[in-house]
Design an enzyme around this catalytic site. Structure first.
Site, short mmCIF file in Angstrom:
data_model
loop_
_atom_site.label_atom_id
_atom_site.label_comp_id
_atom_site.label_asym_id
_atom_site.label_seq_id
_atom_site.Cartn_x
_atom_site.Cartn_y
_atom_site.Cartn_z
CE1 TYR A 1 -5.89 -12.98 -24.51
CE2 TYR A 1 -5.78 -11.99 -26.69
CZ TYR A 1 -6.52 -12.51 -25.65
OH TYR A 1 -7.88 -12.53 -25.73
CB SER B 1 13.63 -2.04 -26.15
OG SER B 1 13.31 -2.57 -24.90
CB SER B 2 9.59 -5.23 -27.37
OG SER B 2 9.02 -4.34 -26.48
CG HIS C 1 -12.12 -8.40 -30.96
ND1 HIS C 1 -11.70 -9.58 -30.43
CD2 HIS C 1 -11.30 -7.47 -30.43
CE1 HIS C 1 -10.67 -9.38 -29.61
NE2 HIS C 1 -10.42 -8.10 -29.60
CG HIS C 2 -9.52 -4.26 -30.92
ND1 HIS C 2 -9.41 -3.86 -29.61
CD2 HIS C 2 -8.90 -5.47 -30.99
CE1 HIS C 2 -8.76 -4.78 -28.92
NE2 HIS C 2 -8.44 -5.77 -29.72
CB SER D 1 0.08 -20.51 -12.87
OG SER D 1 -1.00 -20.09 -13.67
CG HIS E 1 -3.21 7.12 -18.85
ND1 HIS E 1 -2.69 6.77 -17.62
CD2 HIS E 1 -4.26 6.29 -19.06
CE1 HIS E 1 -3.41 5.76 -17.12
NE2 HIS E 1 -4.35 5.44 -17.98
CB THR F 1 -9.80 -17.13 -20.90
OG1 THR F 1 -9.19 -16.73 -22.12
CG2 THR F 1 -9.43 -16.13 -19.82
CG HIS G 1 -6.55 -9.02 -29.66
ND1 HIS G 1 -7.44 -8.30 -28.93
CD2 HIS G 1 -6.50 -10.24 -29.10
CE1 HIS G 1 -7.94 -9.07 -27.98
NE2 HIS G 1 -7.39 -10.24 -28.06
CE LYS H 1 -3.65 -19.63 -19.51
NZ LYS H 1 -2.62 -20.20 -18.66
CD GLU I 1 1.53 -4.66 -26.38
OE1 GLU I 1 2.39 -5.23 -27.08
OE2 GLU I 1 1.78 -4.13 -25.28
NE ARG J 1 -11.64 4.42 -25.33
CZ ARG J 1 -10.83 3.50 -25.87
NH1 ARG J 1 -11.29 2.61 -26.72
NH2 ARG J 1 -9.56 3.46 -25.58
CG ASP K 1 23.06 -13.50 -16.64
OD1 ASP K 1 22.20 -12.91 -17.29
OD2 ASP K 1 23.72 -12.94 -15.73
CD1 TRP L 1 -4.95 3.16 -26.21
CD2 TRP L 1 -3.10 2.04 -26.82
NE1 TRP L 1 -5.28 1.84 -26.37
CE2 TRP L 1 -4.17 1.12 -26.74
CE3 TRP L 1 -1.84 1.56 -27.17
CZ2 TRP L 1 -4.03 -0.23 -27.01
CZ3 TRP L 1 -1.71 0.19 -27.45
CH2 TRP L 1 -2.79 -0.68 -27.36
#
Lengths: 536, 308
Positions: free
Chosen positions: A266, A178-179, A311-312, A277, A79, A337, A262, A340, A264, A459, A108, A150
């Site tokens: 963002y 791909s990315s 921090h993870h 925006s 998931h 943040t 991390h 924003k 990722e 979890r 293009d 994950w």
């Protein structure tokens, strides 16, 4: 800033739009490839959503009833992977494909064939990953799909990973290829193909946020490739990168993974910032407040995202100095943040607000994302995180920023730009049903997770202690409600694709006239800006 | 092909089958690799009554064929894809903005490669500066050391692993130093060739381009020789973290040198065919950037993997 659009969309093209299957399979057209990305990501959203519903069905009542714990683990793992790499990321790439050339007046994407390759790798990569799940569910002997979460921490994914892990590793390599190609395409398009006069500081914020996202992608996807390559050799060739007996360290895997992971986060949220925006100024009838500060805030968030990864991992046993460094850096991110969120609110301040569907989704985003941001700030505080780590509080936090954050803005973007893509207005009735059902259900789904998390529910478990039963029942009701609500969006999208609905004018929302995408007809012709417009 | 008069502002190619084809090839290759890892060629699959071992032959699992088919498919796809691109280049469609796109694209691709190596260098530094000292009891890890592997001695390169297995060290001043000289020289010869291309001195270009390729091939041969020595000494891929890092880093570098050599070789053939001119030779420039990139990576490898 005004725009000269004469001579931008002449009809006598040298080559006509290709038709049939070839149009989609062999495409070099940014709009068609964007459409492919968007449909693919929506399909993945439904696939990943079904897996979430399996999780919620199992957790609706205490005790085991629907699946066995082994399959439950595979569901939480796949998931997450499908939603992150298959739904959110490709959807933002689809939007980038459709909108960036239109927004900067480019004919293009810069490298159109590579663009198509970026897309067509994805169905194969996810085919491999989902095949593992199907084999686990229906195959002979039910060989396990990836089941380590994950984040695929070693040694769960190395020493103890199922055989399908090697297929998973190679499919991650494909997603990475791909990315990276997609991101290079965005960067080059933005740097090289802006219309004359479209200076960097005139670009719509969506282009800015995507440019910075693309930079993050090129910087961290190769690091992920490095991590999974080390996993592959640890599993198959006896290396000991993540095995202390040979002088390695499983914690090193976490460092490398989160150095990717991390930024990722963002990568998934910065395009969302760009979308709102664009939308909030349109429906406030005011220019975006603090454009330059938005650009600098985005860049600051991206730079800071490289120095907050641990921090993870506060509970993993790092030296105190490292823990403190990562805590303060993480808390620092709330400054840009906050800039924003302040700017979005200030844009609306004294604006002539109207609440069409894109604006509704954007407002829901601003409020709910802020909610997710605040729980993030709580998690950033190391001693507090020792209590919250790996509980449902974390699940609540990242679903608030990813579902009512990133996903909500993707819907906002879809309702905002569907008239441009399809030439018809999305159904208001279905759209309202989609919005209100999603808004109410998403909060029923994720808000109580804060409570069970703070009360200590871990979890990734298939069962829980009895005191969590009532909340989990409600959470599951919210989950099914939210899942079913997405059928409304499927109906909206299919109706638009079938051109059913009120015909859309070129600028249906009265968007600011310097936004180039609204200067071309709806639906946007197959080729736009063959010769660039002049932006003054 | 468009003539100069109707040259578009920016050339957007017609639909192309190669991207999809490349995805099919890549998928076959990846699925094949995963299956081959699970059913490797040469694995003992059976033991006959007389004690002889039956080994798995190539092709006994479809994964082996999938690797082969995928690799060939991918190479063929890239060949046809780039054939289209070369035709466009010769037709003059690559001038102006498109040339800029290719240049920027290549630079960002090299940046992504830098980040891939950064992950491996990061693993090296993390191992050397944190894991090994911690396993040796540094910081607040005295008990970890005492309880897990009390006999473990922290050192670098790590000759004796925590579990007691051991490995050998590859010194810097034999083959690696020669290889460093070779690669540095090859960067110089390549630059001379590039200047010759711009100056239109065809003979000099062919000579120095050829020399660069030969230097690259000698580098690769010596690297292979070094690997044989390493395995003889007991420095193997599975001999602990030092061997893991050594072969992972120098191995991926070697793969990149191989790719770079192929790129230079293709350029060499295209030079012989007269494809490049002083102002239209992007692919040559890109290959040169790539070559300098692998050269710089090697310098870092030489310092931190072999020497320090």
């Amino acid at each position: 800033m005004s725009v000269t659009t004469a001579d931008t969309h002449h009809d006598d093209h040298h080559h006509h739009a290709p038709t049939g299957l070839k149009r989609w399979l062999f495409s070099t057209n940014h709009k068609d490839i964007g459409t492919l990305y968007l449909w693919f990501s929506f399909a993945m959203l439904l696939v990943g959503g079904l897996m979430a519903l399996v999780i919620r069905a199992e957790l609706m009542y205490p005790g085991m009833q629907v699946v066995d714990p082994e399959f439950f683990n595979q569901m939480t793992t796949v998931h997450g992977l499908v939603m992150v790499f298959g739904a959110i990321m490709p959807a933002t790439v689809g939007l980038a494909n459709w909108m960036i050339p239109l927004m900067i007046g480019a004919p293009d994407m810069a490298l159109p064939r590579m663009n198509n390759w970026s897309f067509w790798i994805l169905p194969f990569a996810f085919g491999i990953l989902i095949a593992a799940v199907l084999m686990s569910a229906f195959g002979e002997g039910n060989p396990s799909a990836p089941n380590f979460g994950w984040t695929f921490y070693a040694p769960l994914s190395t020493k103890y990973g199922p055989a399908s892990t090697d297929f998973f590793i190679l499919s991650v390599h494909m997603m990475g290829i791909s990315s990276i190609m997609g991101a290079i395409n965005v960067i080059v398009t933005v740097f090289n193909l802006r219309a004359p006069g479209m200076t960097l500081m005139k670009m719509p914020l969506f282009v800015w946020t995507w440019l910075i996202t693309a930079f993050l992608l090129v910087a961290v996807m190769p690091v992920l490739a490095g991590a999974v390559t080390m996993m592959l050799t640890d599993r198959n060739f006896g290396t000991t990168f993540f095995d202390a007996a040979g002088g390695g360290d499983p914690v090193m895997f976490q460092h490398i993974f989160w150095f990717f992971g991390h930024p990722e986060v963002y990568i998934m949220i910065l395009p969302a910032f760009g979308i709102v925006s664009s939308i909030i100024p349109t429906f406030s009838r005011k220019p975006l407040f603090g454009y330059a500060s938005m650009v600098y805030a985005t860049a600051s968030i991206a730079l800071l995202s490289f120095v907050v990864w641990a921090h993870h991992m506060f509970t993993v046993g790092m030296p105190l100095a490292g823990t403190l460094f990562f805590m303060y850096m993480t808390m620092l991110i709330s400054v840009p943040t906050g800039v924003k969120v302040f700017n979005w609110v200030a844009t609306m301040w004294r604006g002539s607000l109207t609440f069409e569907l894109p604006m509704k989704w954007s407002l829901a985003f601003v409020i709910l994302f802020t909610c997710g941001g605040l729980s993030g700030l709580m998690l950033a505080i190391t001693p507090v995180d020792f209590q919250y780590h790996d509980t449902y509080f974390v699940v609540a936090h990242f679903h608030y920023v990813l579902v009512s954050g990133a996903l909500f803005t993707l819907f906002a973007a879809a309702y905002y730009w569907l008239p441009k893509w399809s030439g018809v207005m999305p159904s208001k009735l279905l759209g309202e049903l989609h919005f209100w059902n999603s808004l109410l259900s998403v909060n029923l789904l994720f808000f109580p997770m804060h409570f069970v998390g703070l009360a200590g529910m871990p979890r990734r478990y298939a069962d829980y202690a009895l005191q969590f039963a009532d909340y989990n029942w409600w959470i599951s009701i919210g989950g099914f409600w939210f899942g079913l609500s997405q059928i409304f969006f499927l109906a909206v999208a299919v109706r638009c694709a079938m051109k059913k609905g009120e015909p859309a004018p070129a600028n249906p929302w009265d968007a600011p006239e310097e936004d180039l995408e609204w200067t071309v007809p709806s639906p946007a012709p197959f080729h736009t800006f063959d010769t660039p417009p002049v932006v003054k | 092909m468009a003539s100069a008069a109707e040259k578009p502002y920016y050339y957007v190619p017609e639909g192309s089958p190669w991207p999809l084809s490349g995805s099919v090839g890549l998928c076959l290759l990846m699925v094949g690799i995963a299956n081959t890892l699970h059913y490797p060629v040469g694995e003992v699959v059976d033991k006959l009554p007389d004690g002889t071992e039956v080994l798995r032959q190539f092709g006994e699992h479809w994964g082996h064929l999938s690797v082969l088919a995928g690799a060939l498919w991918l190479v063929a796809t890239l060949f046809f894809w780039w054939r289209d691109t070369i035709k466009e280049s010769i037709a003059g469609l690559h001038e102006g903005k498109l040339a800029g796109s290719y240049r920027q694209g290549m630079l960002w691709f090299i940046f992504s490669e830098v980040m891939f190596f950064a992950a491996l260098f990061g693993a090296l530094f993390y191992t050397r500066w944190l894991i090994v000292p911690w396993l040796g009891g540094e910081g607040n890890n005295a008990m970890t050391h005492e309880v897990l592997w009390p006999n473990f001695q922290a050192m670098w390169p790590l000759v004796t692993n925590p579990d007691g297995s051991s490995t050998a060290i590859m010194g810097a001043w034999g083959l690696p130093a020669i290889n460093t000289a070779l690669l540095l020289t090859s960067s110089i010869t390549l630059t001379i060739a590039h200047h010759a291309l711009i100056a239109g001195e065809r003979g000099k270009l062919i000579l120095f381009q050829g020399a660069t390729i030969v230097l690259g091939m000698i580098f690769l041969s010596l690297q292979a020789l070094e690997y044989v020595h390493a395995y003889d000494m007991g420095l193997t891929f599975d001999s602990g973290i030092y061997g893991s890092l050594f072969f992972m880093m120098t191995g991926f570098h070697g793969i990149h040198v191989t790719l770079g050599t192929i790129m230079l070789l293709v350029c060499f053939l295209r030079i012989l065919k007269g494809h490049f001119s002083a102002d239209n030779h992007f692919v040559y420039e890109a290959s040169a950037w790539y070559w300098h990139f692998v050269d710089v990576v090697w310098l870092f490898l030489f310092v931190v993997v072999y020497w320090m």
